[in-house]
Design a protein around this motif. Structure first.
Motif, PDB file in Angstrom:
ATOM      1  N   LEU A 278      -7.441   2.500  -2.409  1.00 52.56           N
ATOM      2  CA  LEU A 278      -6.664   1.262  -2.474  1.00 52.56           C
ATOM      3  C   LEU A 278      -7.017   0.408  -1.273  1.00 52.56           C
ATOM      4  O   LEU A 278      -7.537   0.893  -0.262  1.00 52.56           O
ATOM      5  CB  LEU A 278      -5.167   1.561  -2.533  1.00 52.56           C
ATOM      6  CG  LEU A 278      -4.551   2.420  -1.414  1.00 52.56           C
ATOM      7  CD1 LEU A 278      -3.999   1.528  -0.302  1.00 52.56           C
ATOM      8  CD2 LEU A 278      -3.446   3.308  -1.951  1.00 52.56           C
TER       9      LEU A 278
ATOM     10  N   ASP B 161      -5.606  -3.282   0.961  1.00 58.07           N
ATOM     11  CA  ASP B 161      -4.532  -4.244   1.193  1.00 58.07           C
ATOM     12  C   ASP B 161      -5.118  -5.646   1.152  1.00 58.07           C
ATOM     13  O   ASP B 161      -5.906  -6.035   2.016  1.00 58.07           O
ATOM     14  CB  ASP B 161      -3.878  -3.961   2.552  1.00 58.07           C
ATOM     15  CG  ASP B 161      -2.605  -4.771   2.760  1.00 58.07           C
ATOM     16  OD1 ASP B 161      -2.312  -5.636   1.908  1.00 58.07           O
ATOM     17  OD2 ASP B 161      -1.918  -4.546   3.764  1.00 58.07           O
TER      18      ASP B 161
ATOM     19  N   MET C  95      -8.990  11.585  -3.406  1.00 63.58           N
ATOM     20  CA  MET C  95      -8.211  10.396  -3.045  1.00 63.58           C
ATOM     21  C   MET C  95      -8.590   9.963  -1.636  1.00 63.58           C
ATOM     22  O   MET C  95      -8.397  10.701  -0.670  1.00 63.58           O
ATOM     23  CB  MET C  95      -6.720  10.703  -3.139  1.00 63.58           C
ATOM     24  CG  MET C  95      -5.832   9.533  -2.781  1.00 63.58           C
ATOM     25  SD  MET C  95      -4.085   9.936  -2.973  1.00 63.58           S
ATOM     26  CE  MET C  95      -3.331   8.559  -2.104  1.00 63.58           C
TER      27      MET C  95
ATOM     28  N   THR D  93       0.817  -1.215   0.000  1.00 66.49           N
ATOM     29  CA  THR D  93       0.000   0.000   0.000  1.00 66.49           C
ATOM     30  C   THR D  93       0.851   1.265   0.000  1.00 66.49           C
ATOM     31  O   THR D  93       0.401   2.307  -0.481  1.00 66.49           O
ATOM     32  CB  THR D  93      -0.927   0.015   1.220  1.00 66.49           C
ATOM     33  OG1 THR D  93      -0.138  -0.098   2.414  1.00 66.49           O
ATOM     34  CG2 THR D  93      -1.917  -1.144   1.155  1.00 66.49           C
TER      35      THR D  93
ATOM     36  N   GLY E 287      -7.458   7.045  -0.167  1.00 67.04           N
ATOM     37  CA  GLY E 287      -6.404   6.303   0.507  1.00 67.04           C
ATOM     38  C   GLY E 287      -6.809   4.869   0.772  1.00 67.04           C
ATOM     39  O   GLY E 287      -7.613   4.262   0.056  1.00 67.04           O
ATOM     40  N   ASP E 288      -6.255   4.301   1.831  1.00 67.31           N
ATOM     41  CA  ASP E 288      -6.496   2.900   2.189  1.00 67.31           C
ATOM     42  C   ASP E 288      -7.881   2.765   2.817  1.00 67.31           C
ATOM     43  O   ASP E 288      -8.168   3.361   3.860  1.00 67.31           O
ATOM     44  CB  ASP E 288      -5.413   2.431   3.152  1.00 67.31           C
ATOM     45  CG  ASP E 288      -5.461   0.922   3.381  1.00 67.31           C
ATOM     46  OD1 ASP E 288      -6.396   0.265   2.867  1.00 67.31           O
ATOM     47  OD2 ASP E 288      -4.569   0.404   4.066  1.00 67.31           O
TER      48      ASP E 288
ATOM     49  N   THR F 108      -0.670   9.637  -4.986  1.00 66.29           N
ATOM     50  CA  THR F 108      -0.363  11.000  -4.553  1.00 66.29           C
ATOM     51  C   THR F 108       0.315  11.786  -5.667  1.00 66.29           C
ATOM     52  O   THR F 108       0.027  12.969  -5.890  1.00 66.29           O
ATOM     53  CB  THR F 108       0.532  10.977  -3.305  1.00 66.29           C
ATOM     54  OG1 THR F 108      -0.127  10.255  -2.262  1.00 66.29           O
ATOM     55  CG2 THR F 108       0.843  12.376  -2.823  1.00 66.29           C
TER      56      THR F 108
ATOM     57  N   ASP G 264       0.159   4.192  -2.602  1.00 66.88           N
ATOM     58  CA  ASP G 264      -0.267   5.472  -2.057  1.00 66.88           C
ATOM     59  C   ASP G 264       0.585   6.602  -2.637  1.00 66.88           C
ATOM     60  O   ASP G 264       0.074   7.681  -2.959  1.00 66.88           O
ATOM     61  CB  ASP G 264      -0.174   5.443  -0.535  1.00 66.88           C
ATOM     62  CG  ASP G 264      -0.711   6.716   0.102  1.00 66.88           C
ATOM     63  OD1 ASP G 264      -1.919   6.778   0.355  1.00 66.88           O
ATOM     64  OD2 ASP G 264       0.082   7.646   0.331  1.00 66.88           O
ATOM     65  N   ARG G 265       1.874   6.359  -2.791  1.00 67.04           N
ATOM     66  CA  ARG G 265       2.748   7.376  -3.374  1.00 67.04           C
ATOM     67  C   ARG G 265       2.435   7.591  -4.851  1.00 67.04           C
ATOM     68  O   ARG G 265       2.488   8.725  -5.345  1.00 67.04           O
ATOM     69  CB  ARG G 265       4.210   6.962  -3.193  1.00 67.04           C
ATOM     70  CG  ARG G 265       4.681   6.999  -1.743  1.00 67.04           C
ATOM     71  CD  ARG G 265       6.099   6.462  -1.603  1.00 67.04           C
ATOM     72  NE  ARG G 265       6.581   6.549  -0.228  1.00 67.04           N
ATOM     73  CZ  ARG G 265       7.725   6.036   0.197  1.00 67.04           C
ATOM     74  NH1 ARG G 265       8.518   5.390  -0.670  1.00 67.04           N
ATOM     75  NH2 ARG G 265       8.090   6.148   1.456  1.00 67.04           N
TER      76      ARG G 265
ATOM     77  N   ARG H 257      -6.905  15.243  -1.137  1.00 68.59           N
ATOM     78  CA  ARG H 257      -6.581  14.006  -0.417  1.00 68.59           C
ATOM     79  C   ARG H 257      -7.369  14.002   0.890  1.00 68.59           C
ATOM     80  O   ARG H 257      -7.140  14.839   1.778  1.00 68.59           O
ATOM     81  CB  ARG H 257      -5.087  13.924  -0.134  1.00 68.59           C
ATOM     82  CG  ARG H 257      -4.694  12.615   0.553  1.00 68.59           C
ATOM     83  CD  ARG H 257      -3.241  12.630   0.994  1.00 68.59           C
ATOM     84  NE  ARG H 257      -2.912  11.381   1.653  1.00 68.59           N
ATOM     85  CZ  ARG H 257      -2.120  10.454   1.141  1.00 68.59           C
ATOM     86  NH1 ARG H 257      -1.582  10.634  -0.060  1.00 68.59           N
ATOM     87  NH2 ARG H 257      -1.867   9.343   1.811  1.00 68.59           N
TER      88      ARG H 257
END
Length: 685
Positions: free
Chosen positions: A466, A468, A414, A358, A416-417, A366, A362-363, A377
């Motif tokens: 995203l 995991d 965005m 992740t 994120g996780d 970003t 994530d990068r 974000r």
């Protein structure tokens, strides 16, 4: 001393030349059809400052520097016209004529422009100003007093009857300045009482406007630690509901000092509102001869080469070339499919990436967020959609504040996780993805209303998220009855994955070799930051990608007959196969996803017509996504169908083109075999 009579004559000449007198006559007709007598009658007069200056420079200076004085002049002229032409018999005094000057524009000089980043505010003359900004909050529409009639309590006073004492709302005035119980008669100084049955009410709405740069604090790369303060706009009557949360506007308004409790606040009375888009450079990709323009000409004879190179060289500061190419291409497609104008109907591309790493993904996201025209974000502790608060300006109504999704209008949000979110928040995300609407419940009792109300706000942004896949593997063993091709998605249920539309699984194709490449890349970036690690003939900077995305977003793509037939045929065939074998319903949203992917690939390749090769990429991405969620079908394609081989050399690009040609034929065979009526537009050969 300026001759007031001369200014009134100039105002009359301007109204006659501009058609204002004709409009005044038309505006008076509805008042004659009503039997109700009101305290004031409201008239909007459109004023072009340039035309006024041509008629009389002194009057033009009054309009631009003393709007209240100019309003009084036009009020006198309109009253005389109404009485002379007998337009409204119910108007007896000039005070009953409430004139609102609507400015068409302001001179493009610094004195008439307000930068929302500039301080201090409130100094200097309260002249009309122009400002641009982002709407971050707004209240519901409430009522205010346009005008009221007051009578003297002394029966012997002539002001005890008639329309001698009329109070009319002025810019910046509070409700107590228009209506209260301590007014005195100007003739006998006796107290005045309001004749309530003559009170005229209007609509009022408060809007919070801030500078667009304030979103930098919520974007991928935070800028300097500055604090941006919003400005309160007062929208009245016909301007109510003319602004939407998350949109950009240019506002013409008159600054005013508004008394709030024991203090004074600085606000703006809106005079005109127009949608606004900031100017962004988009010529470098075209005639300017940028890197991507040269690449477009060099790959003109290859159907899939341009987008492959653009994805292969994407975000080289984050991951080495060759890793996560499918995700990189998907990020680019989502970026170019976001409309520059949020008012247009565009099928946004929502993206969910399934991975075991992740941090790197994530990068990558970003980095992609930094290329968007507007990227937000979302922080897990912040508000995602909208929140309620009580209005602080005395209205007492609900003030709706925009969350991350509404602030990202026309861009990317965005998330994120998704493993960081609780189940109720995941359910809310699914609901918004499916309906493209945010619902806000306003309890009436809490905010001074008679009944509860449900407010809906459209969502015009793409969501990136995203998950995991190792979390599910650690919690439970994969079921023996799992369908072939499906992937573990961690905490994300299948219904939420379906709502995202496009699901990408970032596989460790190279195993330990890929992990080693990523490790070496990270170490080299840490030791030698900024040094090119992967020299190539095609070198593209972050600025090049920004210009590519900005230019591609402005293109208008149209479906060709070949692409349309392939998308329709694949949808019908896949719907028939999956309904029979897996009881999976292919909804109409799948067609929208296919069209959106094909249009995005077309625009990414700097074309305006969606060709069959664009539809091939759309079908492969969509089929891989559906397979991850529901399992494989009769259309057998590799897991990474869009990038089936390594692109480390020119031979790799050639092998990819040949593989995509074969997959193109497989798709046509699949359509011919399973789509009803496909033999009418696809030949067996």
């Amino acid at each position: 001393m300026v001759d007031i009579l001369s200014l009134k004559e100039s105002a009359l000449v301007y109204l006659d030349r501009s058609g204002g007198l004709q409009k005044l006559t038309e505006d008076c007709r509805p008042f004659n059809g009503s039997h109700q007598i009101e305290a004031v009658y409201r008239f909007c007069v459109t004023v072009n400052p340039s035309d006024v200056i041509e008629v009389d420079p002194v009057l033009g200076e009054r309009v631009l520097c003393d709007p209240l004085g100019a309003t009084a002049l036009f009020q006198s002229v309109c009253f005389l016209a109404i009485k002379t032409l007998s337009l409204v018999e119910k108007i007896h005094t000039q005070s009953q004529v409430n004139v609102i000057l609507k400015l068409t524009h302001l001179p493009p000089f610094p004195e008439y422009t307000l930068d929302l980043c500039g301080f201090p505010r409130g100094r200097g003359p309260m002249r009309p100003v122009s400002m641009e900004g982002l709407v971050i909050a707004m209240t519901r529409v409430t009522k205010y007093t346009q005008g009221a009639r007051f009578l003297c309590v002394n029966d012997e006073c002539p002001c005890s009857t008639g329309f001698h004492h009329i109070r009319v709302h002025a810019p910046g005035a509070t409700e107590s300045a228009t209506v209260r119980n301590n007014f005195s008669c100007t003739i006998c100084s006796s107290p005045l009482t309001e004749d309530v049955k003559f009170r005229v009410l209007g609509d009022k709405q408060l809007v919070e406007l801030t500078h667009l740069k304030a979103l930098d604090a919520l974007s991928a790369h935070q800028q300097r630690p500055l604090r941006y303060q919003s400005v309160t706009l007062f929208l009245r009557d016909e301007l109510c509901n003319s602004m939407r949360i998350g949109r950009l506007y240019r506002v013409l308004g008159i600054p005013a000092h508004v008394q709030q409790g024991s203090g004074i606040t600085w606000s703006v009375e809106a005079n005109g509102v127009q949608p606004w888009e900031p100017e962004r450079p988009h010529e470098v990709v075209g005639v300017g001869g940028g890197g991507f323009w040269k690449l477009s000409k060099a790959t003109a004879g290859f159907r899939w080469r341009f987008s492959a190179i653009a994805a292969h060289r994407f975000a080289l500061d984050v991951a080495p070339p060759g890793l996560y190419n499918t995700l990189k291409l998907s990020l680019l497609l989502s970026l170019v499919q976001n409309g520059a104008d949020a008012r247009e109907t565009i099928h946004n591309l929502d993206l969910l990436a399934v991975t075991t790493d992740t941090l790197v993904l994530d990068r990558l996201m970003t980095y992609g967020l930094s290329l968007a025209g507007r990227g937000v974000r979302h922080q897990a502790s912040g508000e995602m959609f909208a929140s309620l608060a009580r209005d602080e300006h005395g209205a007492g109504t609900a003030n709706i504040h925009a969350g991350s999704a509404l602030l990202a209008t026309g861009g990317i949000c965005m998330l994120g996780d998704l493993g960081c979110y609780k189940k109720d928040r995941l359910d809310a995300i699914q609901s918004v993805l499916e309906s493209c609407t945010v619902s806000v419940f306003v309890p009436g009792k809490k905010y001074g209303e008679d009944a509860d109300q449900q407010l809906n706000f459209p969502v015009h942004c793409s969501f990136w998220a995203l998950t995991d896949s190792t979390e599910a593997s650690r919690r439970s063993v994969r079921a023996d009855g799992a369908v072939l091709g499906t992937a573990e998605m961690g905490p994300v249920p299948v219904q939420l994955a379906d709502a995202f539309g496009l699901v990408i699984q970032c596989r460790d194709v190279g195993g330990e070799q890929a992990l080693l490449a990523q490790t070496i890349h990270t170490l080299q970036q840490a030791v030698q930051p900024g040094k090119p690690l992967y020299p190539s003939y095609w070198e593209f900077s972050t600025q090049d990608y920004k210009e590519l995305v900005a230019h591609a977003r402005r293109l208008k793509a149209e479906l060709s007959p070949g692409a349309e037939k392939m998308i329709h045929g694949y949808y019908m065939a896949s719907r028939r196969v999956r309904t029979q074998s897996q009881v999976v319903k292919m909804s109409v949203a799948s067609v929208k996803l296919l069209i959106s992917l094909a249009e995005a690939h077309c625009k990414l390749c700097l074309r305006t017509q969606v060709l069959e090769e664009d539809a091939v990429i759309a079908v492969l991405l969509c089929e891989n996504s559906v397979t991850l969620k529901h399992g494989a079908s009769a259309l057998v394609i590799p897991p990474d169908a869009v990038f089936p081989c390594d692109l480390g050399s020119v031979d790799g690009y050639q092998r990819r083109d040949e593989t995509l040609d074969e997959l193109h034929q497989n798709i046509l065979r699949f359509i011919y075999s399973y789509a009803p009526g496909a033999d009418s537009y696809i030949t067996e050969e």
